[in-house]
Design an enzyme around this catalytic site. Structure first.
Site, PDB file in Angstrom:
ATOM      1  N   TYR A  88       4.500  -3.980  19.608  1.00 27.97           N
ATOM      2  CA  TYR A  88       4.931  -4.499  18.365  1.00 27.97           C
ATOM      3  C   TYR A  88       5.338  -5.891  18.483  1.00 27.97           C
ATOM      4  CZ  TYR A  88       8.459  -5.788  14.942  1.00 27.97           C
ATOM      5  OH  TYR A  88       9.134  -6.166  13.919  1.00 27.97           O
TER       6      TYR A  88
ATOM      7  N   ASN B 205       0.751  -1.243  -0.095  1.00 27.27           N
ATOM      8  CA  ASN B 205      -0.250   0.036   0.184  1.00 27.27           C
ATOM      9  C   ASN B 205       0.747   1.172   0.035  1.00 27.27           C
ATOM     10  OD1 ASN B 205       0.790   0.328   2.455  1.00 27.27           O
ATOM     11  ND2 ASN B 205      -1.153  -0.136   3.693  1.00 27.27           N
TER      12      ASN B 205
END
Ligand code: UDP
Length: 323
Positions: free
Chosen positions: A141, A32
């Site tokens: 994360y 993207n």
């Protein structure tokens, strides 16, 4: 083989694409471009713009191309940012990843290579970190990547998805064509090299009071080409598996800066700052399992050679991909 590389416009993905193409594979890149760069996609690859968060976009690509395997690099990967915006990490690294897996299964694609991380371990009970150690991440994360690893275990058991999860330690270095260019650069080596290039005044050292010999954090820096080679080996496996991937060497922040001074022959001023939240003091890999099972062997074991490759790229492309 025909490989769909999701996130193939990012730092690690772009170099894996280059190596796949060099080895004669056909590559389709799906990205993207929020983190990646169009110019980081090798011109021999087919590029398709799209977002994993929109399930139909990835479903269409998988139906139309029916690749032999998918490599998944598309993720957010900054420890510090994840401590401020955990939602982004759980959405992009877990939810969007599940869209990819479901679309693969629908299209009958069952082979998957996943970019995981040593951050899934948190501060380890012993060093080096092998695959038997328990995983207790200390930032969102690492938690998001561990969650996805667990999704993979279940998808293998229930749907027969064959996966290899590669837990990277600190990726570094460049090839002649592709290198590290994050729009907001938080990583140590590119930040030090920006100082060497005169683009930044000084490097900040985050924390000098860790329980390490010089008080700064220790990481295991692995060349991006060695990482990429592990992905290619992973395509040839039959069993699902998790592998830790580093060189087994550890360098402190101060040592990295010293190596960069040697390679660049530039003065690199530093400023000492407080610790960055979420940083474990010491992460060093045992890669014995991948060496034993897949015959992987790092070709760059010396941090100087890794930094030299990065320095060549940064000098050649001082503004990165320029977007
Ligand atoms: N670091 C630093 N200054 C910087 C960037 C990073 O002192 O400008 C430290 C960071 O706190 C960590 C190590 O360098 O201890 C490696 O950080 P990086 O962001 O490169 O990778 P991470 O280990 O977080 O994935």
């Amino acid at each position: 083989m025909q490989i769909l590389v999701v996130g193939g416009a990012g730092y690690i993905g772009s170099i894996c694409v280059e190596l796949l193409l060099d080895e004669g594979h056909e590559v389709i890149v799906f990205d993207n471009l929020t983190e990646g760069h169009r110019r980081a996609v090798d011109e021999r690859a087919v590029f398709i713009g799209g977002d994993l968060a929109r399930r139909e976009e990835i479903s269409r690509v998988l139906y139309e191309t029916k690749p032999d395997a998918v490599m998944h690099f598309a993720a957010n990967a900054l420890v510090g940012e994840s401590m401020q915006n955990p939602s982004k990490y759980f959405r992009n690294n877990v939810c969007a990843g599940i869209n990819l897996l479901d679309a693969m299964l629908e299209a009958g694609v069952h082979r998957f290579v996943f970019s995981s991380t040593c951050a899934t371990f948190g501060p380890p009970a012993r060093i080096p970190i092998d695959e038997t150690l328990p995983q207790h991440p200390i930032n969102p994360y690492g938690e998001s990547k561990l969650m996805f690893e667990n999704v993979l275990r279940w998808y293998d058991m229930i749907h027969g998805l064959q996966f290899v999860s590669l837990r990277y330690f600190n990726a570094a270095g460049a090839t002649e064509k592709f290198g590290e260019d994050h729009r907001t650069e938080t990583h140590l080596i590119p930040n030090v090299l920006k100082v060497a290039l005169g683009q930044k005044q000084h490097v900040e050292i985050y924390g000098t009071d860790y329980e390490t010999p010089d008080g700064t954090c220790i990481r295991d820096y692995i060349h991006i080409l060695d990482l990429s080679r592990a992905h290619i080996l992973a395509l040839g496996t039959k069993e699902s598996a998790f592998y830790n991937l580093g060189t087994g060497g550890g360098s402190s922040v101060r040592e990295v800066i010293e190596v960069c001074r040697g390679v660049t022959e530039r003065e690199i001023p530093v400023i000492e700052k407080p610790r960055r939240p979420g940083d474990p003091p010491r992460l060093i890999a045992s890669s014995a399992k991948i060496k034993r099972e897949l015959g992987w062997k790092p070709q760059f074991e010396d941090l100087g050679a890794i930094v030299e490759s990065a320095w060549r790229w940064h000098q050649k492309f001082p503004n990165g991909y320029g977007d």
